[in-house]
Design a protein around this motif. Structure first.
Motif, PDB file in Angstrom:
ATOM      1  N   SER A  24     -18.256  -9.106  -5.760  1.00 56.10           N
ATOM      2  CA  SER A  24     -18.037  -9.695  -6.616  1.00 56.10           C
ATOM      3  C   SER A  24     -17.693 -11.278  -7.109  1.00 56.10           C
ATOM      4  O   SER A  24     -17.032 -11.600  -7.827  1.00 56.10           O
ATOM      5  CB  SER A  24     -18.028  -8.834  -8.075  1.00 56.10           C
ATOM      6  OG  SER A  24     -16.897  -7.899  -7.411  1.00 56.10           O
ATOM      7  N   SER A  47     -19.036  -2.926  -7.352  1.00 57.27           N
ATOM      8  CA  SER A  47     -19.396  -1.935  -8.607  1.00 57.27           C
ATOM      9  C   SER A  47     -19.394  -2.579  -9.984  1.00 57.27           C
ATOM     10  O   SER A  47     -20.703  -1.837 -10.792  1.00 57.27           O
ATOM     11  CB  SER A  47     -17.955  -0.567  -9.138  1.00 57.27           C
ATOM     12  OG  SER A  47     -16.919  -1.464  -9.670  1.00 57.27           O
ATOM     13  N   ASN A  99     -15.555  -4.955   2.560  1.00 64.28           N
ATOM     14  CA  ASN A  99     -14.543  -5.647   2.392  1.00 64.28           C
ATOM     15  C   ASN A  99     -13.581  -4.543   1.435  1.00 64.28           C
ATOM     16  O   ASN A  99     -12.514  -4.634   0.544  1.00 64.28           O
ATOM     17  CB  ASN A  99     -14.965  -6.964   2.223  1.00 64.28           C
ATOM     18  CG  ASN A  99     -14.401  -8.044   1.066  1.00 64.28           C
ATOM     19  OD1 ASN A  99     -13.235  -7.734   1.520  1.00 64.28           O
ATOM     20  ND2 ASN A  99     -14.767  -7.649  -0.263  1.00 64.28           N
ATOM     21  N   ASN A 148     -12.434  -4.800   6.200  1.00 66.90           N
ATOM     22  CA  ASN A 148     -11.087  -5.602   5.509  1.00 66.90           C
ATOM     23  C   ASN A 148     -10.307  -4.286   5.880  1.00 66.90           C
ATOM     24  O   ASN A 148     -10.016  -4.172   4.698  1.00 66.90           O
ATOM     25  CB  ASN A 148     -11.830  -6.068   4.283  1.00 66.90           C
ATOM     26  CG  ASN A 148     -10.469  -7.435   4.285  1.00 66.90           C
ATOM     27  OD1 ASN A 148      -9.203  -7.414   4.997  1.00 66.90           O
ATOM     28  ND2 ASN A 148     -10.607  -7.702   3.625  1.00 66.90           N
ATOM     29  N   TYR A 163      -2.279   2.841  -0.236  1.00 66.27           N
ATOM     30  CA  TYR A 163      -2.544   1.468  -0.121  1.00 66.27           C
ATOM     31  C   TYR A 163      -2.262   1.918   1.790  1.00 66.27           C
ATOM     32  O   TYR A 163      -3.538   1.595   2.082  1.00 66.27           O
ATOM     33  CB  TYR A 163      -2.244   0.170  -0.695  1.00 66.27           C
ATOM     34  CG  TYR A 163      -3.075  -1.059  -0.266  1.00 66.27           C
ATOM     35  CD1 TYR A 163      -4.433  -0.918  -0.968  1.00 66.27           C
ATOM     36  CD2 TYR A 163      -2.070  -1.524   0.721  1.00 66.27           C
ATOM     37  CE1 TYR A 163      -4.526  -2.241  -0.331  1.00 66.27           C
ATOM     38  CE2 TYR A 163      -2.586  -2.794   0.804  1.00 66.27           C
ATOM     39  CZ  TYR A 163      -4.149  -3.998   0.655  1.00 66.27           C
ATOM     40  OH  TYR A 163      -5.341  -4.415   1.143  1.00 66.27           O
ATOM     41  N   THR A 196      -2.917 -13.178   0.250  1.00 65.19           N
ATOM     42  CA  THR A 196      -4.518 -13.647   0.483  1.00 65.19           C
ATOM     43  C   THR A 196      -4.930 -14.480  -1.557  1.00 65.19           C
ATOM     44  O   THR A 196      -4.055 -12.665  -2.074  1.00 65.19           O
ATOM     45  CB  THR A 196      -5.730 -13.879   0.648  1.00 65.19           C
ATOM     46  OG1 THR A 196      -5.689 -13.286   2.242  1.00 65.19           O
ATOM     47  CG2 THR A 196      -7.183 -14.653   0.718  1.00 65.19           C
ATOM     48  N   THR A 198      -5.819 -13.417  -4.381  1.00 65.03           N
ATOM     49  CA  THR A 198      -6.772 -13.200  -5.444  1.00 65.03           C
ATOM     50  C   THR A 198      -6.180 -11.739  -6.263  1.00 65.03           C
ATOM     51  O   THR A 198      -5.233 -11.472  -6.934  1.00 65.03           O
ATOM     52  CB  THR A 198      -7.481 -11.972  -4.204  1.00 65.03           C
ATOM     53  OG1 THR A 198      -7.267 -10.451  -3.510  1.00 65.03           O
ATOM     54  CG2 THR A 198      -8.031 -12.869  -3.075  1.00 65.03           C
TER      55      THR A 198
HETATM   56  N1  LIG Z   1      -5.628 -10.100  -1.162  1.00 66.85           N
HETATM   57  C1  LIG Z   1      -4.896  -9.893   0.072  1.00 66.85           C
HETATM   58  O1  LIG Z   1      -3.294 -10.769   0.167  1.00 66.85           O
HETATM   59  C2  LIG Z   1      -5.563  -9.304   0.917  1.00 66.85           C
HETATM   60  C3  LIG Z   1      -4.825  -8.977   1.862  1.00 66.85           C
HETATM   61  C4  LIG Z   1      -5.372  -7.984   3.027  1.00 66.85           C
HETATM   62  C5  LIG Z   1      -5.622  -7.373   3.032  1.00 66.85           C
HETATM   63  N2  LIG Z   1      -6.995  -7.186   1.826  1.00 66.85           N
HETATM   64  C6  LIG Z   1      -8.064  -6.597   1.568  1.00 66.85           C
HETATM   65  O2  LIG Z   1      -9.258  -7.042   1.510  1.00 66.85           O
HETATM   66  C7  LIG Z   1     -10.236  -6.738   0.549  1.00 66.85           C
HETATM   67  C8  LIG Z   1     -10.431  -7.212  -0.541  1.00 66.85           C
HETATM   68  O3  LIG Z   1      -9.513  -7.164  -1.608  1.00 66.85           O
HETATM   69  P1  LIG Z   1      -9.384  -9.054  -3.004  1.00 66.85           P
HETATM   70  O4  LIG Z   1      -7.725  -9.691  -1.693  1.00 66.85           O
HETATM   71  O5  LIG Z   1     -10.747 -10.046  -2.642  1.00 66.85           O
HETATM   72  O6  LIG Z   1      -9.459  -8.076  -4.160  1.00 66.85           O
HETATM   73  P2  LIG Z   1     -10.284  -8.402  -5.699  1.00 66.85           P
HETATM   74  O7  LIG Z   1     -10.545 -10.201  -5.250  1.00 66.85           O
HETATM   75  O8  LIG Z   1      -9.889  -7.043  -6.162  1.00 66.85           O
HETATM   76  O9  LIG Z   1     -12.123  -7.599  -4.779  1.00 66.85           O
HETATM   77  C9  LIG Z   1     -11.994  -6.498  -4.690  1.00 66.85           C
HETATM   78  C10 LIG Z   1     -13.497  -7.045  -4.234  1.00 66.85           C
HETATM   79  O10 LIG Z   1     -13.638  -4.811  -4.240  1.00 66.85           O
HETATM   80  C11 LIG Z   1     -14.627  -4.450  -5.484  1.00 66.85           C
HETATM   81  N3  LIG Z   1     -13.566  -2.794  -5.500  1.00 66.85           N
HETATM   82  C12 LIG Z   1     -13.190  -2.099  -6.137  1.00 66.85           C
HETATM   83  N4  LIG Z   1     -13.452  -1.039  -6.149  1.00 66.85           N
HETATM   84  C13 LIG Z   1     -14.926  -1.078  -5.571  1.00 66.85           C
HETATM   85  C14 LIG Z   1     -15.952   0.576  -5.491  1.00 66.85           C
HETATM   86  N5  LIG Z   1     -15.259   2.003  -6.104  1.00 66.85           N
HETATM   87  N6  LIG Z   1     -16.487   0.443  -5.156  1.00 66.85           N
HETATM   88  C15 LIG Z   1     -17.444  -0.931  -5.323  1.00 66.85           C
HETATM   89  N7  LIG Z   1     -16.869  -2.049  -4.952  1.00 66.85           N
HETATM   90  C16 LIG Z   1     -15.504  -1.923  -5.743  1.00 66.85           C
HETATM   91  C17 LIG Z   1     -14.430  -5.196  -6.433  1.00 66.85           C
HETATM   92  O11 LIG Z   1     -15.307  -5.004  -7.646  1.00 66.85           O
HETATM   93  P3  LIG Z   1     -15.511  -4.118  -8.534  1.00 66.85           P
HETATM   94  O12 LIG Z   1     -14.749  -4.175  -9.029  1.00 66.85           O
HETATM   95  O13 LIG Z   1     -16.719  -4.726  -9.650  1.00 66.85           O
HETATM   96  O14 LIG Z   1     -15.615  -2.410  -8.641  1.00 66.85           O
HETATM   97  C18 LIG Z   1     -14.449  -6.598  -5.754  1.00 66.85           C
HETATM   98  O15 LIG Z   1     -15.563  -7.311  -5.813  1.00 66.85           O
HETATM   99  C19 LIG Z   1      -9.646  -5.673   0.246  1.00 66.85           C
HETATM  100  O16 LIG Z   1      -9.959  -4.333   0.907  1.00 66.85           O
HETATM  101  C20 LIG Z   1      -7.867  -5.799   0.126  1.00 66.85           C
HETATM  102  O17 LIG Z   1      -7.184  -4.045   0.622  1.00 66.85           O
HETATM  103  C21 LIG Z   1      -6.496  -8.661   0.576  1.00 66.85           C
END
Ligand SMILES: NC(=O)c1ccc[n+]([C@@H]2O[C@H](COP(=O)([O-])OP(=O)(O)OC[C@H]3O[C@@H](n4cnc5c(N)ncnc54)[C@H](OP(=O)(O)O)[C@@H]3O)[C@@H](O)[C@H]2O)c1
Length: 247
Positions: A24, A47, A99, A148, A163, A196, A198
């Motif tokens: 999303s 979700s 992811n 991811n 985390y 990243t 986000t």
């Molecule tokens: N941003 C960074 O710097 C970074 C670096 C390394 C790794 N990551 C990893 O990248 C992945 C994506 O993170 P992001 O940075 O893109 O964060 P984000 O923008 O907060 O996106 C998180 C996504 O996960 C979904 N989600 C969360 N809880 C959920 C649940 N219980 N069931 C289904 N979906 C769920 C959210 O949708 P809903 O809220 O609708 O559930 C949203 O689509 C994560 O695993 C994070 O650990 C991020």
């Protein structure tokens, strides 16, 4: 006479079927966009049903089929329901991108409440396990799984114990899965991005220097090029960092 060269290429991922969790927003949305540009059929989940509908409208095209189905991946019943819908619409899965993930407020271990610990482990670690276990019967030789993780899968940052533990655990799951699936010709990629830009940063460091971070589209481009390798080659660990390094 030489034939004029066409600038159009046929996508290697044309007609593939990909499931992206956490589609999303953020990195998941960027990966979904990049896969749709490769003409992959998509199953999008998160979700929040409203946010998912919006993404589905954005990516809708006559060229690909999209199933947007909400799922709370902490809940085995919700995962069952998602896979019932997937099996109704599609007979197989070629690409799984695990992811979805959450972070938590910066709290040292002595102050970390148990419900917060459990929520992060259930989402980042058990959720990845539940989705993968349900997906495997639909995945055949030549398929790819991308988990991811984060650089937090092999480094530590104080104040982020749940985390860090979830991502270290998910790396163990990923590495074990890779060896189990190697004889079946299914590739498993450990994606390890650094910072990243986000929304996840709002949870634990709202004032983080966003300008130094990578864009989700950068991560998505690297993921798609890894998936596009021929099936007899794989990127086992895809670590991508901002050029400045750790923030
Ligand atoms: N941003 C960074 O710097 C970074 C670096 C390394 C790794 N990551 C990893 O990248 C992945 C994506 O993170 P992001 O940075 O893109 O964060 P984000 O923008 O907060 O996106 C998180 C996504 O996960 C979904 N989600 C969360 N809880 C959920 C649940 N219980 N069931 C289904 N979906 C769920 C959210 O949708 P809903 O809220 O609708 O559930 C949203 O689509 C994560 O695993 C994070 O650990 C991020």
């Amino acid at each position: 006479m030489p034939r004029p060269t066409s600038t159009r290429r046929t996508s290697q991922l044309l007609n593939h079927i990909a499931l992206v969790t956490g589609a999303s927003r953020g990195i998941g949305l960027a990966i979904a966009r990049a896969l749709s540009a490769e003409r992959c059929n998509l199953i999008l989940t998160a979700s929040n049903a409203t946010a998912l509908r919006k993404v589905s409208r954005e990516l809708a095209s006559a060229k690909i089929k999209i199933l947007a189905h909400p799922c709370d991946l902490r809940d085995p019943h919700s995962v069952d329901d998602l896979f019932r819908a997937i099996r109704r619409e599609f007979k197989r899965l070629d690409i799984l991108v695990n992811n979805a993930g959450i972070a938590h407020a910066n709290l040292t271990v002595d102050k970390l409440p148990l419900p917060l610990w459990q929520d992060v482990i259930d989402t980042n670690l058990t959720g990845t396990f539940l989705i993968t276990q349900a997906a495997l019967p639909l995945m055949k030789r030549g398929s790819t799984i991308v988990n991811n993780l984060s650089i937090a899968a092999h480094r530590v940052f104080t104040g982020s114990a749940a985390y860090i533990a979830s991502k270290h655990g998910a790396l163990g799951l990923t590495n074990t899965l890779r060896e189990e699936l190697r004889p079946k010709g299914i590739r498993v990629i450990a994606l390890m991005p650094g910072a990243t830009d986000t929304k996840i940063w709002n949870t634990f460091w709202p004032q983080a220097p966003r300008k130094k971070m990578m864009s989700p589209a950068t991560i998505a481009a690297a993921v798609v090029s890894a998936i596009r390798l021929p099936p007899n080659a794989t990127v086992e660990t895809l670590e991508i960092l901002p050029t400045v390094g750790l923030l």
